[in-house]
Design an enzyme around this catalytic site. Structure first.
Site, PDB file in Angstrom:
ATOM      1  N   ASP A  27       0.863  -1.178   0.000  1.00 49.29           N
ATOM      2  CA  ASP A  27       0.000   0.000   0.000  1.00 49.29           C
ATOM      3  C   ASP A  27       0.904   1.234   0.000  1.00 49.29           C
ATOM      4  O   ASP A  27       2.127   1.146   0.130  1.00 49.29           O
ATOM      5  CB  ASP A  27      -0.973  -0.014   1.192  1.00 49.29           C
ATOM      6  CG  ASP A  27      -2.201   0.853   0.892  1.00 49.29           C
ATOM      7  OD1 ASP A  27      -2.139   1.677  -0.050  1.00 49.29           O
ATOM      8  OD2 ASP A  27      -3.217   0.725   1.592  1.00 49.29           O
TER       9      ASP A  27
HETATM   10  C1  NOJ Z   1      -3.921   3.979   0.070  1.00 45.33           C
HETATM   11  C2  NOJ Z   1      -5.132   3.110   0.204  1.00 45.33           C
HETATM   12  O1  NOJ Z   1      -5.071   2.401   1.421  1.00 45.33           O
HETATM   13  C3  NOJ Z   1      -5.327   2.126  -0.938  1.00 45.33           C
HETATM   14  O2  NOJ Z   1      -6.569   1.506  -0.787  1.00 45.33           O
HETATM   15  C4  NOJ Z   1      -5.219   2.833  -2.249  1.00 45.33           C
HETATM   16  O3  NOJ Z   1      -5.483   1.944  -3.299  1.00 45.33           O
HETATM   17  C5  NOJ Z   1      -3.826   3.422  -2.338  1.00 45.33           C
HETATM   18  N1  NOJ Z   1      -3.657   4.396  -1.277  1.00 45.33           N
HETATM   19  C6  NOJ Z   1      -3.559   4.081  -3.681  1.00 45.33           C
HETATM   20  O4  NOJ Z   1      -4.211   5.272  -3.760  1.00 45.33           O
END
Ligand code: NOJ
Length: 715
Positions: free
Chosen positions: A264
């Site tokens: 993430d």
């Molecule tokens: C953080 C989020 O937790 C995740 O769900 C998302 O896809 C990513 N950022 C990318 O934006």
């Protein structure tokens, strides 16, 4: 390109080029020289030359930009390996559908698949090849803002709807340029953050992981999802990003997953504040060893892998990861067509076309849940209406994670009523958190002239979504006051709720004559809400997350494990049983609950056999009769309880459901089959098994009531 050729390509790559493939940065680095890293602990560290070696990007785009970025990139990339464009297309791209939690309340797998298909057609026409969706994290704490992105508290529903979305995005053939690679997230158990606070600790037993939290991820990758995202949280003390047990043992060894694993945002470097890595070098080493192929939004791999890969075993891990990423690019046809069939013309024709709007309207109607109706709905068209509240004419009803949705395309609630030619006595848009005395008085005067009062209340969008956690889940005091003022006028009082989480509605339910939970309904929200208010759609949504009586009850969900002192069984015991002294154990509205304009009677239960042997299957059926005046959809739910097992099992567990359309006075027989596989669970001793002995099944319209029967499993 043939997959075998990928190996040849890999053999031509320099170490630096390989590391580049593992790095993901924002798309804006390619069109905006001012873009700086956000949300990360340190600034990004890559050189101008390395920019042309990066493997994947994330962020906003359109067809023209995609074309230009890819062209410039390929002009500069030594081996001609195209960039892969990823984005958060969560509940629609330009045509925004209701938030996923709302979609799940439709219990309509086909519809959910259709929304993902539309999103894939729109997103791919703008130049994306991958979406970070679906999120299949089980959620049981409405304080957590990200409940909006989940399919609710139940394992089966998260599995079914997650799979439906994977099908919708990937459509069985990623070479088709109308598809998107699906990325399942957040592996694992991100939804179990303590206190409902985002990014917080998760401490969860293996039993719960395997029986409740893991199955949706497993099913989604079995359905072919080509990528998976690790979660921010720890599991057994180790952040998922560095968790070898999770990413190698479970995901790759046990489940046989061969796709790409992506961290993430910033999570590789966040191993440092987590306290499990001292610096970027440690962070990169731990992450690659654990199995993170793509590092999102930080550059620890660039900083550390040149040195670390002097060790042959690390170099091997790097090569494996690069190969997986190249295979993914090949799978979606990027080597043959780096622009993947995009054109400005196609984009123009696709985005927000009328067919897609129709799906959005259907989805918003089917997602709304009627929580209360004291015979005031549906409304008569001849009555004049006053529409009041923060959402009366507000277009901010798309909900969090609608990055590409345009508020100008939204049908507001006011517009929805106008489209039905309803006589509006007035429309009063108020603030969320305060209403002045003068404004209240003015509204009261106008409301006196109306036949019906419709209050469009709710939470602001920023109060949910990522990092949108709250400790108070009631509506703001100003809105409750408004509701009480209106109640005094003694007119039919309808509350429409626009929000992203189960709320504590104890105050609202007492005052209103009807309450419709509309969630964040998306682009066509206003039309869909008007359809329901005027009976053009008979509400059929059923909750997929319990609505608590207050924060003190959280977590409250229908499938908790059996306790040694169950309240229901200890009727004569006043104190020493599992209960609260000040509130009932049950939520205000249980999982599976939702009203419609018709009523359905359940009777005539039939079971083919009371004993089930392991090689057989049995069937059970029930008659459902529509005793109301409206044709409607009923969702018949089958719950199971394993009465004696190796470990404590849920007091109820949804194992099947069916949706039927029934006309007034019509009776339909709904049949389910049950076999031994439906009764299995993980027993804490590394076995998936079932237990001979008694099982209780309940057929009903929600998780709190139904007609029960017992079946004995024999060898
Ligand atoms: C953080 C989020 O937790 C995740 O769900 C998302 O896809 C990513 N950022 C990318 O934006």
């Amino acid at each position: 390109m043939k997959n075998e050729e990928i190996k040849t390509l890999l053999s031509k790559m320099t170490l630096e080029e390989k590391i580049g493939q593992l790095t993901q940065i924002r798309t804006s680095y390619y069109y905006n020289s001012n873009t700086s890293a956000t949300g990360t602990i340190s600034k990004l560290k890559f050189t101008k030359e390395q920019k042309w070696m990066i493997g994947t990007v994330l962020g906003k785009l359109d067809a023209k930009m995609m074309f230009e970025i890819q062209k410039e990139y390929l002009d500069n990339n030594r081996l001609g390996i195209p960039l892969l464009f990823m984005h958060d297309i969560i509940h629609g791209f330009k045509t925004i559908f209701p938030i996923p939690l709302a979609l799940s309340c439709s219990w309509d797998e086909e519809l959910i698949e259709k929304t993902a298909r539309v999103a894939a057609r729109e997103g791919s026409s703008s130049g994306y090849q991958a979406t970070f969706s679906p999120m299949v994290d089980i959620v049981r704490d409405p304080r957590w803002g990200r409940v909006i992105e989940s399919f609710g508290e139940d394992t089966l529903l998260n599995s079914i709807f997650g799979v439906a979305m994977v099908r919708g995005y990937q459509n069985g053939d990623l070479k088709d340029p109308d598809t998107l690679i699906s990325c399942v997230k957040h592996f694992a158990a991100y939804g179990a953050a303590e206190g409902g606070r985002d990014y917080n600790t998760v401490d969860i037993s293996e039993c719960r992981l395997r029986n409740e939290y893991f199955p949706p991820y497993y099913e989604a990758i079995k359905a072919g999802a080509k990528s998976i995202m690790s979660s921010f949280n720890v599991l057994n003390g180790i952040p998922a990003t560095a968790n070898t047990w999770l990413l190698r043992k479970i995901l790759r060894e046990e489940w046989g997953y061969e796709g790409v694993v992506i961290s993430d945002w910033g999570a590789v470097k966040e191993l440092i504040p987590h306290g499990t890595a001292e610096n970027s070098i440690d962070a990169a080493k731990l992450s690659l060893k654990a199995g993170i192929d793509i590092e999102m939004a930080t550059t620890a791999y660039f900083e550390a892998l040149p040195e670390l890969c002097k060790d042959k075993s690390m170099e091997k891990l790097l090569d494996d990861a690069v190969e997986r990423i190249l295979l993914l690019k090949n799978e979606c046809g990027l080597f043959e067509d780096p622009y993947r069939g995009i054109s400005y013309e196609k984009e123009k024709q696709t985005l927000l076309c009328s067919d897609f709007r129709k799906v959005a309207r259907e989805a918003a109607s089917k997602s709304a849940v009627l929580l209360k109706n004291s015979d005031v709905l549906p409304l008569e068209r001849s009555k004049n209406v006053i529409l009041i509240g923060p959402y009366a004419s507000n277009s901010s009803i798309l909900g969090p994670w609608s990055l590409d949705g345009d508020l100008n395309d939204v049908i507001t609630i006011e517009q929805g009523l106008i489209n039905k030619n309803i006589r509006l006595e007035g429309v009063e848009t108020t603030c969320f958190n305060e209403i002045s005395k003068e404004k209240s008085e003015e509204i009261i005067e106008k409301a006196k002239r109306a036949d019906v009062i419709v209050l469009a209340l709710g939470e602001e969008e920023e109060k949910s979504g990522e990092a949108g956690c709250v400790s108070n889940i009631t509506l703001p005091e100003a809105q409750i006051k408004l509701l009480r003022c209106m109640k005094k006028l003694n007119k039919p009082l309808i509350v429409l709720l626009i929000n992203g989480r189960p709320l504590d509605l104890t105050n609202v339910i007492e005052e209103a004559d009807a309450v419709l939970e509309c969630w964040f309904p998306g682009t066509e929200g206003g039309n869909a809400i008007a359809d329901i208010l005027y009976g053009d759609y008979n509400p059929s949504g059923k909750l997929t997350m319990s609505f608590p009586r207050g924060v003190g009850q959280i977590p409250v969900y229908y499938n908790n494990l059996a306790t040694g002192r169950p309240k229901e069984l200890l009727k004569n015991e006043k104190r020493y049983k599992s209960q609260y002294l000040d509130v009932p154990n049950e939520p205000l509205f249980p999982f599976g609950y939702g009203l419609g304009y018709s009523k359905f009677k359940y009777d005539n239960l039939n079971i083919s056999k009371k004993e089930l042997s392991k090689k057989e299957r049995i069937s059970c059926s029930i008659n459902v009769t529509n005793i109301g005046k409206y044709t409607g959809i009923e969702t018949v739910q089958l719950y199971m309880r394993d009465k004696v097992a190796d470990i404590s099992r849920p007091v109820k567990q949804l194992i099947k459901y069916k949706q039927i359309i029934i006309n007034p006075n019509e009776t339909k027989t709904v049949e389910f089959t049950i076999d031994e596989k439906d009764l299995r669970y993980w027993n804490g001793e590394n076995q998936y098994k079932s237990d001979e002995g008694l099982f209780e099944f309940t057929l009903g319209k929600d998780s709190s009531e139904g007609i029960s029967f017992e079946v004995r499993l024999i060898s």
